[in-house]
Scaffold this motif. Structure first.
Motif, PDB file in Angstrom:
ATOM      1  N   GLY A   1       1.086   1.385  -5.593  1.00  0.00           N
ATOM      2  CA  GLY A   1       0.013   1.974  -3.828  1.00  0.00           C
ATOM      3  C   GLY A   1       1.416   1.875  -3.640  1.00  0.00           C
ATOM      4  N   ARG A   2       1.191   2.079  -1.618  1.00  0.00           N
ATOM      5  CA  ARG A   2       2.089   2.543  -0.711  1.00  0.00           C
ATOM      6  C   ARG A   2       2.699   0.986  -0.171  1.00  0.00           C
ATOM      7  N   PRO A   3       4.219   1.237   0.325  1.00  0.00           N
ATOM      8  CA  PRO A   3       4.391  -0.498   0.825  1.00  0.00           C
ATOM      9  C   PRO A   3       3.816  -1.031   2.123  1.00  0.00           C
ATOM     10  N   VAL A   4       2.822   0.373   2.599  1.00  0.00           N
ATOM     11  CA  VAL A   4       2.762   0.163   3.970  1.00  0.00           C
ATOM     12  C   VAL A   4       1.338   1.295   4.331  1.00  0.00           C
ATOM     13  N   GLY A   5       1.240   1.143   3.191  1.00  0.00           N
ATOM     14  CA  GLY A   5      -0.571   1.972   2.769  1.00  0.00           C
ATOM     15  C   GLY A   5      -1.090   1.125   3.115  1.00  0.00           C
ATOM     16  N   PHE A   6      -3.170   1.416   3.465  1.00  0.00           N
ATOM     17  CA  PHE A   6      -3.935   0.749   3.868  1.00  0.00           C
ATOM     18  C   PHE A   6      -4.282  -0.496   2.761  1.00  0.00           C
ATOM     19  N   GLY A   7      -4.517   0.001   1.394  1.00  0.00           N
ATOM     20  CA  GLY A   7      -4.166  -0.759   0.824  1.00  0.00           C
ATOM     21  C   GLY A   7      -3.454  -2.223   1.223  1.00  0.00           C
ATOM     22  N   SER A   8      -1.867  -2.185   1.062  1.00  0.00           N
ATOM     23  CA  SER A   8      -1.178  -3.465   2.149  1.00  0.00           C
ATOM     24  C   SER A   8      -1.692  -3.847   3.222  1.00  0.00           C
ATOM     25  N   ILE A   9      -2.026  -3.517   3.850  1.00  0.00           N
ATOM     26  CA  ILE A   9      -2.366  -3.712   5.058  1.00  0.00           C
ATOM     27  C   ILE A   9      -3.889  -4.735   5.237  1.00  0.00           C
ATOM     28  N   MET A  10      -4.052  -4.642   4.087  1.00  0.00           N
ATOM     29  CA  MET A  10      -5.979  -5.235   3.636  1.00  0.00           C
ATOM     30  C   MET A  10      -5.420  -5.927   3.117  1.00  0.00           C
TER      31      MET A  10
ATOM     32  N   LEU B   1       8.936   5.948  -2.864  1.00  0.00           N
ATOM     33  CA  LEU B   1       7.349   6.314  -3.224  1.00  0.00           C
ATOM     34  C   LEU B   1       6.867   7.006  -4.307  1.00  0.00           C
ATOM     35  N   LEU B   2       6.842   6.863  -5.660  1.00  0.00           N
ATOM     36  CA  LEU B   2       6.734   6.992  -6.986  1.00  0.00           C
ATOM     37  C   LEU B   2       5.975   7.824  -7.618  1.00  0.00           C
ATOM     38  N   GLY B   3       5.645   8.640  -7.797  1.00  0.00           N
ATOM     39  CA  GLY B   3       4.435   9.407  -7.887  1.00  0.00           C
ATOM     40  C   GLY B   3       4.116   9.222  -9.461  1.00  0.00           C
ATOM     41  N   GLU B   4       3.025   9.887 -10.012  1.00  0.00           N
ATOM     42  CA  GLU B   4       3.028  10.170 -11.671  1.00  0.00           C
ATOM     43  C   GLU B   4       3.761  11.383 -11.780  1.00  0.00           C
ATOM     44  N   PRO B   5       4.255  12.306 -13.016  1.00  0.00           N
ATOM     45  CA  PRO B   5       5.304  13.260 -13.142  1.00  0.00           C
ATOM     46  C   PRO B   5       3.724  14.526 -13.435  1.00  0.00           C
TER      47      PRO B   5
ATOM     48  N   TYR C   1      -0.443   5.838  -6.568  1.00  0.00           N
ATOM     49  CA  TYR C   1       1.740   5.588  -6.269  1.00  0.00           C
ATOM     50  C   TYR C   1       2.161   4.005  -6.611  1.00  0.00           C
ATOM     51  N   MET C   2       3.145   4.090  -6.839  1.00  0.00           N
ATOM     52  CA  MET C   2       3.928   2.635  -7.210  1.00  0.00           C
ATOM     53  C   MET C   2       5.078   2.973  -5.910  1.00  0.00           C
ATOM     54  N   SER C   3       5.525   2.003  -4.866  1.00  0.00           N
ATOM     55  CA  SER C   3       6.631   1.763  -5.101  1.00  0.00           C
ATOM     56  C   SER C   3       8.102   0.715  -5.074  1.00  0.00           C
ATOM     57  N   VAL C   4       8.729   1.201  -5.042  1.00  0.00           N
ATOM     58  CA  VAL C   4      10.157   0.131  -5.307  1.00  0.00           C
ATOM     59  C   VAL C   4      10.339   0.191  -3.533  1.00  0.00           C
ATOM     60  N   VAL C   5      10.605  -1.354  -3.476  1.00  0.00           N
ATOM     61  CA  VAL C   5      10.331  -1.927  -2.358  1.00  0.00           C
ATOM     62  C   VAL C   5      12.258  -1.718  -1.814  1.00  0.00           C
ATOM     63  N   ASP C   6      12.939  -2.102  -3.165  1.00  0.00           N
ATOM     64  CA  ASP C   6      14.082  -1.786  -2.136  1.00  0.00           C
ATOM     65  C   ASP C   6      15.471  -1.053  -3.088  1.00  0.00           C
ATOM     66  N   TYR C   7      15.315  -0.262  -3.639  1.00  0.00           N
ATOM     67  CA  TYR C   7      15.971   0.802  -4.602  1.00  0.00           C
ATOM     68  C   TYR C   7      17.186  -0.087  -5.271  1.00  0.00           C
ATOM     69  N   GLU C   8      18.167  -0.274  -4.170  1.00  0.00           N
ATOM     70  CA  GLU C   8      19.799  -1.187  -5.073  1.00  0.00           C
ATOM     71  C   GLU C   8      18.950  -2.230  -5.657  1.00  0.00           C
TER      72      GLU C   8
END
Length: 230
Positions: A103-112, A154-158, A168-175
């Motif tokens: 999901g999103r790092p600050v999306g609705f699901g994460s907030i809930m 924010l990562l999406g499917e091709p 989506y998926m999310s990379v919270v810290d790329y480095e």
């Protein structure tokens, strides 16, 4: 009442303005430079990012999910035969990613989840090797305004579909994700280990008569600077 309405309108205008925050170019060095990062607001959009390893990331580029570096242990209570009130605890550990969440790092699901006291759902080992597309890049401070910036992707499917129930998926810290081997860019420069491995493979092919000397010499010439400089 008027003050409340004015406050709401001001907040909406500010939010609208905040959504337009954008950096056309950003580098890893910028993220570590206090003279620069203290001027950057949280959740600033980034269109083009040059990572610490020299790879260039842009919206629409493809990345590869690597190997999970963490694990999650779930414990459940199971009954012991027909004995009433007696149960045993059974634990099961499975691999998971530490820098990639569903999901999103600050999306609705994460907030809930946060309101319920739950951490975001980490991506499972089944995502290993997936090809993903960069849908969005943002930077935020690793704490206060005086802390360096971390890049969130924010990562999406091709094919535009979802990862199961998640869009989506999310990379919270790329480095950190790159250092942990959890994600990599297809245009990342070759590492020293990769260069050595390729040179050894080429030498074996040469010894087996499956590669010409001139071809091997060309590969060696290309790889030697990578091996010697790191």
């Amino acid at each position: 009442m008027k003050k409340l309405i004015f406050g709401i309108l001001t907040f909406c205008v500010f939010s609208s303005f905040a959504q337009k925050k954008q950096l056309d170019e950003l580098t890893f060095d910028d993220c570590q430079n206090s003279a620069f990062f203290q001027k950057v607001k949280n959740n600033t959009n980034v269109l083009r990012y040059t990572a610490a390893d020299g790879s260039l990331l842009e919206i629409g580029d493809t990345l590869v999910i690597g190997v999970p570096s963490g694990s999650i242990t779930a414990t459940t209570a199971v009954g012991a035969g027909n004995t009433v009130g007696v149960a045993k605890a059974r634990s099961r550990t499975k691999s998971s990613f530490t820098t990639i969440i569903m999901g999103r790092p600050v999306g609705f699901g994460s907030i809930m989840n946060a309101m319920a006291g739950e951490a975001p759902e980490n991506a499972g080992a089944n995502m290993q090797g997936e090809i993903v597309v960069i849908s969005e890049m943002k930077v935020s401070h690793k704490g206060s305004r005086k802390k360096p910036l971390a890049l969130t992707i924010l990562l999406g499917e091709p094919n535009g579909r979802a990862f199961g129930i998640n869009k989506y998926m999310s990379v919270v810290d790329y480095e950190k994700s790159v250092l942990g081997g959890e994600i990599r860019s297809l245009n990342a420069p070759m590492t020293r280990d990769e260069a050595i491995s390729k040179l050894k493979e080429s030498k074996e092919l040469l010894d087996l008569g499956l590669m010409e000397q001139s071809e091997y010499d060309k590969i060696k010439q290309e790889l030697t600077p990578v091996i010697m400089e790191q």
